[in-house]
Design a protein around this motif. Sequence first.
Motif, PDB file in Angstrom:
ATOM      1  N   TYR A 123       0.840  -1.204   0.000  1.00  0.00           N
ATOM      2  CA  TYR A 123       0.000   0.000   0.000  1.00  0.00           C
ATOM      3  C   TYR A 123       0.874   1.253   0.000  1.00  0.00           C
TER       4      TYR A 123
ATOM      5  N   LEU B  44     -16.805  10.727  -5.205  1.00  0.00           N
ATOM      6  CA  LEU B  44     -18.078  10.620  -4.501  1.00  0.00           C
ATOM      7  C   LEU B  44     -18.313   9.216  -3.933  1.00  0.00           C
ATOM      8  N   PHE B  45     -17.625   8.256  -4.504  1.00  0.00           N
ATOM      9  CA  PHE B  45     -17.805   6.856  -4.093  1.00  0.00           C
ATOM     10  C   PHE B  45     -17.610   6.669  -2.588  1.00  0.00           C
ATOM     11  N   THR B  46     -16.680   7.418  -2.012  1.00  0.00           N
ATOM     12  CA  THR B  46     -16.334   7.216  -0.598  1.00  0.00           C
ATOM     13  C   THR B  46     -16.525   8.475   0.256  1.00  0.00           C
ATOM     14  N   LEU B  47     -17.086   9.532  -0.334  1.00  0.00           N
ATOM     15  CA  LEU B  47     -17.195  10.811   0.382  1.00  0.00           C
ATOM     16  C   LEU B  47     -18.157  10.701   1.571  1.00  0.00           C
ATOM     17  N   HIS B  48     -17.700  11.059   2.758  1.00  0.00           N
ATOM     18  CA  HIS B  48     -18.554  11.042   3.940  1.00  0.00           C
ATOM     19  C   HIS B  48     -19.499  12.248   3.926  1.00  0.00           C
TER      20      HIS B  48
ATOM     21  N   HIS C   8     -15.444  14.696   4.919  1.00  0.00           N
ATOM     22  CA  HIS C   8     -14.202  13.917   4.948  1.00  0.00           C
ATOM     23  C   HIS C   8     -14.249  12.845   3.860  1.00  0.00           C
TER      24      HIS C   8
ATOM     25  N   PRO D 179     -12.048   9.414   2.791  1.00  0.00           N
ATOM     26  CA  PRO D 179     -10.899   8.554   3.068  1.00  0.00           C
ATOM     27  C   PRO D 179     -10.074   8.231   1.819  1.00  0.00           C
ATOM     28  N   ARG D 180     -10.631   8.360   0.642  1.00  0.00           N
ATOM     29  CA  ARG D 180      -9.842   8.190  -0.583  1.00  0.00           C
ATOM     30  C   ARG D 180      -9.976   9.468  -1.403  1.00  0.00           C
TER      31      ARG D 180
ATOM     32  N   HIS E 196      -5.058   7.452  -4.061  1.00  0.00           N
ATOM     33  CA  HIS E 196      -5.870   6.555  -3.242  1.00  0.00           C
ATOM     34  C   HIS E 196      -6.776   5.694  -4.113  1.00  0.00           C
TER      35      HIS E 196
ATOM     36  N   ARG F 199      -4.903   3.229  -6.532  1.00  0.00           N
ATOM     37  CA  ARG F 199      -4.347   2.160  -5.699  1.00  0.00           C
ATOM     38  C   ARG F 199      -5.452   1.210  -5.240  1.00  0.00           C
ATOM     39  N   GLN F 200      -6.606   1.774  -4.862  1.00  0.00           N
ATOM     40  CA  GLN F 200      -7.723   0.932  -4.426  1.00  0.00           C
ATOM     41  C   GLN F 200      -8.114  -0.052  -5.529  1.00  0.00           C
TER      42      GLN F 200
END
Lengths: 351, 281
Positions: free
Chosen positions: A229, A281-285, A289, A291-292, A297, A300-301
């Motif tokens: 990673y 938008l896939f991981t947007l809180h 915040h 995380p990717r 990010h 790599r994911q």
Amino acid sequence: MKTITIEMSQWAAGIAKLKDAYRVWSPVRENDYHVFKELNKDALPDLDFSNTRLSAKQAIYPQTQKMFEYTLDESRPDHHIMHEAPDTTGPQAVIGIRPCDAAAFLLVQKNFNTPQYKDPYWVKAYEKTTLVGLACNNPCSTCFCTSAGGGPFDEKGLDVLLVADKDQYLAKVLTDKGAKLLDAAGFKDEADAAGAQVTIDALREKADAAINSEIATDQLGAQETLTLYDAPFWEEVAFACINCGTCTYLCPTCWCFDIQDEVRGHNGVRMRNWDSCMFPLFTLHGSGHNPRDTKIHRVRQRFMHKLKYFVDKYDDGIQCTGCGRCVRACPVNIDIRNVCNQMNRFGTCPA
Amino acid sequence: MENPYLPYPVRIDEVITETEDKNLKTFKFVFLNESDETKFAYRAGQFAELSVTGKGEIPIGIASSPTEKGFVKFTVNKVGLVSSELHNMQAGDIMGIRGPLGNSYPWDVLEGKNVVIIGGGFAFTTLRSSIIHMLHPDNRAKFGDIHVFYGARTPGMLLYRDELAAWEQRDDINVHITVDSTDDPNWKYNVGLIPPLAEEKAPPGDADTYAIVCGPPIMIKFTQPVLDNLGYDHDHIIMSLENRMKCGIGMCGRCNIGKDFVCKDGPVFTLAEINTRPKEY
């Protein structure tokens, strides 16, 4: 199991007959490309292709799919209560799917059909689908199936394997489902199994030899997750990426999805749509915040998921069948073969 | 085949505004079909997808305890599309909940152990569930000492204030309440941040003592060195993670940290587990 000979002269009548019992998906030519379409009454499969532009995953896993229906009309007793969207579709056949795409369903199945939860939409669609594969006599330069756990004549996940031999198809029956389909199409001329296998083996050897790129995956499982990673090469891999999502869109093994409600008047549906780890938008809180939050990010994911997390989670190879579509379609020439090899050899002495 | 995406229909029974900024409300739901309550058997630390028909779903920790029957409770911060709509809803409205989801706090491991709960802000919901669960007469004897550290910015931002006051009076639980600051002359609890309070009052770490830590990232960041100094091993520090979720059952692909999904393999992990995974939460 037996092998059936299908003369080209029988083909059109057989496909027409098949449509009485199945919805038939097959490659058809659209402009410069072949795509999988559900064939209408008179259409015939166009099997003169190397591979389709998009994978065949949409036959089982549509890009957008209704999950539930509901009404917001408070005069109705069931207002605001979800009801499963009725599924009225019968059996379907995918004719001319390449072995890489058929094998991809077996990988995707690990995600959607688990001991704890079953995704009913995917599982039911897969169950009622018969996959008639078309062996690759002439693989592309971007194909690397032979080092991704498959091959141009691989039978994994198929119900029938068609092998084009001069002016006929040799149809190798692999499952009862496959036998039933050939029967429904009226293809009944049994070939001499031993002789047919000799012909198929010769074509297979030629095709295997034509695959001229490969990946190394033997060290992926042994690599330390966090070491990989934190590897410095991700910056270089991601540098040119524009996060367009084409790779995930046309990948036969990408399964990520989004769930959305859509309302018109009082009537609403909850549906799911393909989604992509390439999109912020896939991981947007909700808090803002993410995380990717950088493309490193996200790039790599995608690779870590296919080539490391999947390997660790299921201990059954990589989440890639070597179809090469992402290699061909990437606008900035990111090549999963190079990334995989870098990941595999990371930390080892170059000598 | 059971459809894991189908929410159980529920009726909002009560809406309680918890905090002075009115951004946190507790929703008490009653299942429309009684049998669904049995199917929704849960453990403290699990979450559910709250389904607001026409808007979508949000993953929210279950604030009620398995020992509380006849309803389930969730405390929701008003943040986005679904939570804003939910905040506009009222008692009597119909919606859905889907779950229980996730792994819960490790109750089999915690049995017979001392439990130190450290919470901050609105991340106190599944901790409330845990405290109610442990204090229940059927369960209290299964645990050693119970310590609770809970802080918020101001007295008016503390969740479940009546319950906190009641726990504070009991002698089978040590409750340490604090606020960052207050001008209330009648405030009788602590003033200051969680980490120094924990440093002063938390029991030292040992094989029989587990800490459960939930709170804003800044609190977690400064609490960890305190726990390290107190001698807590990282496999004795338990945390609950949050990530954007859709399916809640490990299929839609977005909430993973490494090979594990926060929704299905979590949301509860030990710090030792978190340390071996990418920090993508």
